[in-house]
Enzyme design. Structure first.
Site: not given
Length: 468
Positions: A12, A16, A23, A76, A231, A409
């Site tokens: 899928g 949404r 997803k 698929q 979802n 330094s």
């Protein structure tokens, strides 16, 4: 045990979510949704070599995500429902006698559930489906049972097709299944598309198998939270929080203190030893491991790091693919990049960055330093503002500093460079050549003082203004 395949439905898009990413590749709890589901299968003893992921939307992205494992991807195309996904997968399953089916967007499924589904099948059922009875109703399929034999499931009715009376049924289909393959294949061949979506529903196989005399059993989930699917991004955030909380709770039961756990994010493969402390806002990512008695300061982020016992990371540090030895102290505001190796007892402080370097035992760099491609010996002191100039615009070059060296330094160390043990580098120096052991190196311009220069400048400026 019978040969068992794991099928994960991951075709899928997740409209949404409003995302170009499929997803199942969105993340919750420190892994993609798909990776969470695959991990549940693996933890239940189903090897990746017997795992099949049915992909559709952005299938190449899914294939790339699965590639590091031995799992196989089945395409698929087009996507005509969950039943159609199994029809497409069927030719790849000829070597198996039974299958477990999970959904790639339901990451809360546990290894225990997968194991129980398989066990129920091994006990003689032809199909087993997980069910849940949550406190709050959801628009999931309702479980219909035989009135004379309540243990027998006879159908799943989808929410949109359920009658008002059926919608009062509280036992819901969780979406996790186990099937003996041959009865399932017969039912898949009988599926139709007489439903609101015009698709082949996997849930319809239950009624078809029951009508053929198959033994179909339900496995009620002990924790109905496992039915949570994704979802939209609101649900994604809810599931992420749930999985994060579970991980934090697991660590706390093992002897780790976590202050304000709701603010802490720990990935699933992270480990931490006894009496570690995680302050608010900490993130432990990837395969980070902490030894015993480590303290990670507020809002620090560690990715794929290894910390030995007794390490203290002060607030607001960022560590990536670094190793910190026992008793070392890092921070605040320190960044350790890839291949940073910090020896036991070393101290790194404010705004110090280390990349692909080893900092020796007991060495110190407490302020505003960059140390890249360097080997720094034991008990070296790196003064504030010191940098190793490791890149010439074309190649990276190493710097080696012997033990017990003092670097003043604001020193600039131009690589390739070697400073031998016990040397001193004067503050403000630019060092471009080797420094012998025990020597003092100075590499700066001679200071010139001009007495009276300020007064003369002011006098000249005043004259110019009057003249104007």
């Amino acid at each position: 045990m019978a040969a068992t395949a794991l099928i994960v439905l991951a075709a899928g898009r997740g409209t949404r979510l409003r995302s170009a990413l499929p997803k199942v590749l969105h993340h919750a709890g420190g892994r993609s949704l798909l990776a969470q589901v695959l991990a549940a299968g693996a933890d239940a003893g189903l090897p990746a070599a017997d795992t099949f992921v049915v992909a559709g939307y952005a299938a190449e992205q899914v294939r790339a995500a699965v590639a590091p494992s031995a799992a196989r991807v089945i395409l698929q195309e087009p996507q005509r429902g969950t039943g159609h996904a199994l029809q497409v997968a069927a030719p790849a399953l000829v070597a198996y006698s039974q299958i477990i089916v999970l959904h790639g967007d339901m990451p809360v499924v546990s290894a225990t559930t997968v194991s129980r589904l398989r066990a129920e099948l091994e006990a003689g059922a032809d199909a087993v489906l997980a069910t849940a009875t949550p406190d709050k109703p959801r628009a999931y399929g309702r479980i219909l049972r035989d009135r004379k034999q309540p243990e027998q499931v006879v159908a799943i009715v989808e929410d949109r097709q359920a009658s008002p009376a059926q919608k009062q049924i509280r036992e819901l289909n969780a979406g996790f299944y186990a099937f003996r393959l041959q009865p399932l294949l017969v039912a898949l061949g009988q599926l139709g598309t007489n439903n609101p979506h015009g698709e082949f529903y996997l849930t319809d196989t239950i009624a078809l198998m029951a009508q053929a005399g198959a033994k179909i059993r339900a496995y009620p989930l002990p924790d109905p939270v496992e039915i949570l699917g994704i979802n939209d991004r609101i649900e994604l955030a809810e599931v992420d929080a749930l999985l994060r909380r579970r991980k934090s709770e697991a660590l706390m039961t093992q002897g780790v203190s976590i202050y304000t756990p709701a603010t802490v994010a720990v990935d699933p493969e992270v480990t931490a030893g006894q009496d570690c402390v995680l302050e608010p806002g900490v993130q432990l990512r990837g395969q980070t491991t902490l030894g015993a008695n480590c303290r990670i300061g507020a809002y620090s982020i560690l990715t794929d790091c290894r910390l030995d016992d007794g390490v203290e990371v002060l607030p607001h540090c960022v560590l990536e693919r670094a190793h910190v030895g026992a008793g070392a102290r890092v921070g605040p505001f320190t960044r350790l990049r890839e291949q940073a190796e910090i020896a036991p007892g070393a101290h790194l402080g404010n705004f110090v960055e280390v990349k692909k370097s080893r900092i020796g035992e007991g060495a110190k760099a407490m302020h505003l330093a960059y140390l890249g491609d360097a080997q720094i010996g034991a008990r070296v002191n790196i003064g504030a503002g010191t940098i190793t100039c490791n890149y010439d615009g074309d190649q990276k070059h190493p710097t080696a500093i012997g033990e017990e060296t003092f670097v003043g330094s604001n020193s600039t160390l131009v690589a390739p460079l070697e400073i031998a043990a016990g040397a001193y580098v004067a503050a403000g120096s630019v060092i471009t050549g080797p420094v012998p052991a025990g020597a003092l190196a100075l590499g700066r311009g001679r200071q010139v003082n001009k007495p009276g220069w300020v007064a003369a400048r002011k006098k000249k400026a005043g004259s110019s203004q009057r003249g104007g």
